[in-house]
Design a protein around this motif. Structure first.
Motif, short mmCIF file in Angstrom:
data_model
loop_
_atom_site.label_atom_id
_atom_site.label_comp_id
_atom_site.label_asym_id
_atom_site.label_seq_id
_atom_site.Cartn_x
_atom_site.Cartn_y
_atom_site.Cartn_z
N ARG A 632 0.83 -1.21 0.00
CA ARG A 632 0.00 0.00 0.00
C ARG A 632 0.87 1.26 0.00
O ARG A 632 0.55 2.25 -0.67
CB ARG A 632 -0.92 0.00 1.22
CG ARG A 632 -1.95 -1.14 1.23
CD ARG A 632 -2.79 -1.15 -0.02
NE ARG A 632 -3.81 -2.21 0.01
CZ ARG A 632 -4.22 -2.84 -1.06
NH1 ARG A 632 -3.71 -2.55 -2.26
NH2 ARG A 632 -5.13 -3.78 -0.97
N GLN A 636 0.96 4.10 -2.99
CA GLN A 636 0.74 5.52 -2.71
C GLN A 636 1.91 6.36 -3.23
O GLN A 636 1.71 7.44 -3.79
CB GLN A 636 0.55 5.74 -1.22
CG GLN A 636 0.16 7.16 -0.84
CD GLN A 636 -0.16 7.29 0.64
OE1 GLN A 636 0.04 6.36 1.40
NE2 GLN A 636 -0.64 8.45 1.04
N ARG A 642 -4.92 0.48 -6.88
CA ARG A 642 -4.93 -0.41 -5.72
C ARG A 642 -5.00 -1.86 -6.18
O ARG A 642 -5.91 -2.25 -6.93
CB ARG A 642 -6.12 -0.08 -4.81
CG ARG A 642 -6.21 -0.90 -3.54
CD ARG A 642 -7.45 -0.53 -2.76
NE ARG A 642 -7.62 -1.33 -1.56
CZ ARG A 642 -7.15 -1.01 -0.36
NH1 ARG A 642 -6.49 0.11 -0.21
NH2 ARG A 642 -7.36 -1.80 0.68
N GLY A 664 -4.49 -3.39 5.44
CA GLY A 664 -4.50 -3.10 4.01
C GLY A 664 -5.09 -4.19 3.15
O GLY A 664 -5.13 -4.06 1.92
#
Length: 696
Positions: A632, A636, A642, A664
């Motif tokens: 994750r 980012q 995702r 996550g």
């Protein structure tokens, strides 16, 4: 003539007057003396009464002082900080005599003061830890303002030693802390044991699924199904260990979902059959005709209860068998488990449901087990809103009755009654105490006429005297033996259907039933649906799972790249093969570090992008949650889309699920890995990929 009397007369008169005056004076003096005497007497009485009162007050003060001293309370009064009164206990607290503390400003050495609580009457209550020559003492004080004279008041403190209570509180807190630590350690141990059990079970059940997808003959398909059923039972027992701990802690989680009660009862019966057949006894189940096709409740908890009840009956039964009957009881479901064992003494009918309680059988050197089965069963039943009762008529075994308030699922009808068997005449040749009667009742429900024979001679007599028969069901273990000769006699009598009932062990060594003169066979314990299929044929569009191996599932996720992070090779093989069957392209990462490197390479465009990642929670180097957090963070940092992450874990509690989602993950899949649950995700991602392709 003389003007004055003679002197003697005057003297007499004077004397008389003087005498009169003296009398009057004497009278007055006597009267005053009486009054004074009366007053003196009254004063003497008052003095005596005053002395008595003073004595009473002194005695009362002494009693009060002795009572206070006996209680051990500490009392002190201060005016402007100076001690005006202190009892011996308070003086001892300061290490002084009573006479030494009066007038002093001496204060005890306070180490700890707890928060002050103000009472409604103006008093203040607080606890202090005071350092004394004998060590620490805890004193509970009540502080009040006491008036002592007009316009004057003193500050009074009354204290009581609570050192023993504080020590008890500390001991209790330490015991609670140790208990919590022990509970946490037990939970960690159970989680570890559960994980270690589930890891190989995942391989067993998963490989059974994969093997079931291959082409198998009917006998092989039966064995694969038994393999999977046994693995699921073992999985249930592992869960049972955890459940007992949860029940003890009051943390048992129940589910409410529709399930097939008839199928569940038959599965449990079939699962317990090998153990019973190895002892030379039978186990059989009969399902009432009015049972709903689906009911709502917790199927796994019910399975666990039945496994405990039936397993207990099998363990203590040496001859005869175990019979299970499931039926409706008003708005509830009633399941009765009867056996032909030695029974239970009347004085033990309740105690057997307690932990570690067992009834020793006279025919067994030891009953074995832990004595937890019935305790778990009753607690689970109570948690589900039901109850378990037992009765044991003298010399007639025992009957356990489980009653649960399970309602029919919305829209669920009664089970399919099948075709009308009116006009059929069946002969059932079996010496068993339960299964023969169960089969007969099922046939009679459909309108058939049923004859029962408990041994070979009775069966031959029925063939000779009963006239035309439609079918013969004969148990391989029929008393009198020579079931092949009985089959030959049935053929001569014109019976068209001659079916032998075999246990799985008997089936392996019996050879071909058709070569022995039978038209078919049924595996014991005989399911009601199998009996129906045998004499009605298969009325469904698809072929029964008993006679056909499963077809390979369609490839729903063609082209999807899936990352499988799993340190166990067998579980990795299972996951990759399952994904391949679903049309995916799996990539195996042996630990968390390798999984991170593969994802980073995909994000950098150095390899095909992953559509899904399966992350085992327990892996070396980095566990699944740590891998999820790293992925994750990398997404980012790169502004990447995702990646769906699925946690694969043997720990299935809600706490573990919440921890995975907080780390996550997008979902949490339990081991053994469910192919259906995985298929749902693959289909979802494949559908999303097709939509994106059409939009592009």
């Amino acid at each position: 003539m003389e003007l004055w009397p003679a002197p003697p007369v005057l003297i007499a008169i004077a004397t008389s007057l003087l005498a009169a005056l003296c009398g009057l004076a004497t009278f007055w003096l006597l009267r005053e003396r009486g009054r004074v005497l009366r007053q003196a007497t009254s004063i003497a009485g008052d003095v005596e009464r005053l002395n008595d009162r003073l004595w009473e007050l002194a005695d009362s003060e002494e009693r009060y002082r002795s009572l206070i001293e006996a209680q051990g309370d500490l009392i002190v009064r201060r005016s402007e900080g100076r001690i005006v009164y202190a009892n011996g206990a308070y003086a001892a607290l300061l290490g002084l005599a009573e006479g030494q503390v009066i007038g002093s400003l001496r204060m005890p050495q306070v180490r700890v003061t707890r928060p002050v609580q103000a009472l409604a009457d103006g008093a203040r209550v607080f606890d202090e830890c005071i350092e004394t020559a004998d060590g620490e003492r805890w004193i509970a004080w009540v502080e009040t303002v006491v008036p002592v004279a007009v316009g004057q008041a003193v500050l009074q403190r009354v204290g009581r030693d609570i050192s023993a209570r504080i020590a008890g509180e500390r001991a209790l807190e330490e015991a609670r802390s140790r208990a919590e630590e022990a509970s946490a350690a037990k939970s960690r141990f159970l989680a570890t044991v559960s994980h270690e059990f589930r890891t190989p079970l995942n391989g067993i059940l998963g490989m059974a699924d994969l093997l079931g997808d291959t082409r198998l003959d009917p006998e092989q398909a039966t064995y694969v199904r038994a393999l999977r059923t046994s693995g699921e039972a073992l999985l249930g027992l592992v869960d049972g260990i955890l459940d007992f701990a949860k029940v003890e802690a009051g943390k048992l989680e129940l589910v409410d979902e529709p399930f097939d009660l008839a199928l569940l009862v038959e599965d449990v019966t079939e699962l317990m059959a090998p153990r019973a057949q190895a002892k030379g006894i039978e186990v059989s189940a009969l399902l009432a005709a009015d049972l709903p096709a689906l009911i709502r409740g917790d199927a796994e908890r019910l399975r666990q209860i039945l496994l405990n009840l039936i397993g207990n009956a099998v363990k203590f039964t040496e001859r005869g068998g175990v019979g299970i009957r499931a039926e409706r009881d008003g708005e509830a479901i009633l399941v009765a488990v009867a056996d032909t064992g030695p029974g239970i003494p009347a004085e033990r009918l309740e105690s057997i449901f307690e932990e570690f309680e067992q009834v020793e059988s006279p025919n067994m050197s030891t009953s074995g087990g832990t004595g937890l089965g019935l305790a778990i069963a009753r607690r689970l039943a109570l948690a589900m809103g039901g109850a378990i009762s037992v009765e044991s008529p003298a010399g007639q075994g025992a009957i356990f009755r489980l009653r649960l308030p399970l309602r029919a699922a919305a829209g669920a009808a009664a089970a399919d009654p099948g075709l009308d068997w009116s006009g059929k005449r069946l002969l059932i040749a079996s010496g068993t105490p339960f299964s023969a009667g169960h089969l007969a009742e099922q046939a009679r429900r459909r309108g058939a006429e049923v004859l029962l024979a408990t041994d070979r001679q009775a069966a031959l007599a029925c063939l000779r005297e009963a006239g035309s028969l439609t079918a013969l069901l004969v148990d391989r273990a029929l008393p009198g033996g020579d079931v092949e000769g009985l089959a030959a006699a049935a053929r001569q009598a014109g019976v068209s259907e001659i079916v032998i009932m075999l246990s799985p062990a008997e089936r392996r060594g019996y050879g071909s039933p058709f070569a022995a003169g039978f038209t078919g066979f049924l595996v014991k314990p005989v399911r009601g649906r199998s009996l129906q299929q045998r004499f009605e044929g298969d009325r469904r569009p698809a072929v029964s799972a008993e006679v056909e191996s499963a077809a390979p599932p369609p490839a729903v996720g063609a082209g999807l790249h899936v990352l499988v992070a799993e340190d166990n090779e067998i579980n990795a093989l299972l996951a990759t093969r399952t994904l391949e069957r679903l049309g995916c392209v799996p990539t195996w990462a042996r630990d968390g570090g390798e999984a991170i490197r593969l994802v980073e390479a995909a994000l950098a465009g150095q390899r095909p992008a992953f559509a899904l990642a399966l992350l085992d929670i327990r892996m070396p180097e980095l566990d699944g949650i740590a891998v999820a957090r790293r992925i994750r963070a990398e997404e980012q940092a790169r502004g990447a889309a995702r990646l769906p992450l699925l946690a694969v874990t043997a720990n299935t509690s809600q706490e573990d699920r919440r921890a995975a989602l907080a780390g996550g993950m997008d979902d949490c899949l339990a081991k053994p890995l469910s192919r259906d649950a995985l298929r749902v995700w693959v289909e979802r991602l494949a559908g999303a990929a097709k939509t994106a392709t059409r939009s592009a």
